[in-house]
Design a protein around this motif. Structure first.
Motif: not given
Length: 235
Positions: A39-40, A43-44, A212, A214-215
């Motif tokens: 997921n990390i 995310s980018s 930033r 991310l979650g």
């Protein structure tokens, strides 16, 4: 004597459980750490995230265990990983990985020791640890210094991924300071324990620090049997 031996065995077992991504990589919980890694990365998509801060709103929410296991699954992916114990008030990484802590992050930050001289290479391929080192009287000032900016650049030159395990956000400003310098931040909350307002306040502080975010990682959630799934593969 037997009691002391049992205490040592219990401690070794506790350590083994903490690093489940290494000791039991096929367990569902280890798979969850790999999911977080994915997921990390998703995310980018345009560029890899190379530095990440792990924090929580309060103590005892599983932040350090999550950081250690996330570092392990990144290393298992073949990336050259540095886990930094940036909790300069209550460090734990040296306990989890059973390392000495005489020299570490604070020594490097104050330029008493070079980074690669203070880093431990673990028995996990690709995973290096920078323990906290001696607890300083002024952690926030050290983390906010120009030395920290210079050290981060040196870390980028020597490692593919740097993960900072920081103190709880509501306790001190350390996590906010590092979140401002790192490329991304994750907030860990503990199911049934973390106060909703505290988590919201932590999010606001990190946002104000221009992190930033991310979650959020939900930790310690009770798994119902119908929700439980098993490792899908051979063996």
């Amino acid at each position: 004597m037997a009691r002391k031996k049992n205490q040592i065995n219990d401690k070794a077992l506790t350590v083994k459980r903490r690093l489940v991504a290494h000791t039991n990589p096929k367990l569902p919980v280890a798979e969850q750490y790999r999911t977080i890694r994915s997921n990390i990365q998703f995310s980018s998509l345009d560029e890899d995230i190379r530095s990440l801060v792990m924090t929580s709103s309060g103590p005892g929410e599983g932040k350090s265990t999550t950081a250690a296991n996330l570092a392990i699954v990144y290393a298992q992916q073949g990336k050259k990983v540095l886990l930094v114990d940036a909790d300069l008030r209550k460090p734990t990484a040296h306990f989890s990985f059973r390392l000495e802590n005489h020299i570490g992050f604070t020594n490097v930050l104050t330029k008493k020791t070079k980074l690669l001289e203070a880093v431990y290479q673990t028995d996990i391929p690709n995973l290096s640890i920078l323990t906290s080192g001696p607890i300083p009287p002024n952690p926030s000032e050290l983390l906010a210094s120009k030395n920290m900016d210079e050290l981060l650049e040196i870390m980028y030159e020597n490692f593919d991924f740097i993960l900072f395990d920081t103190p709880p956000t509501l306790a001190v400003t350390d996590a906010q300071i590092l979140s401002n310098k790192a490329e991304a931040t994750l907030l860990v909350v503990s199911s049934g324990t973390t106060d909703r307002n505290a988590a919201q306040k932590a999010k606001e502080l990190l946002t104000n620090a221009k992190a930033r975010l991310l979650g959020v990682i939900l930790n310690n959630r009770k798994i119902e049997s119908k929700d439980y799934y098993y490792y899908y593969g051979n063996n």
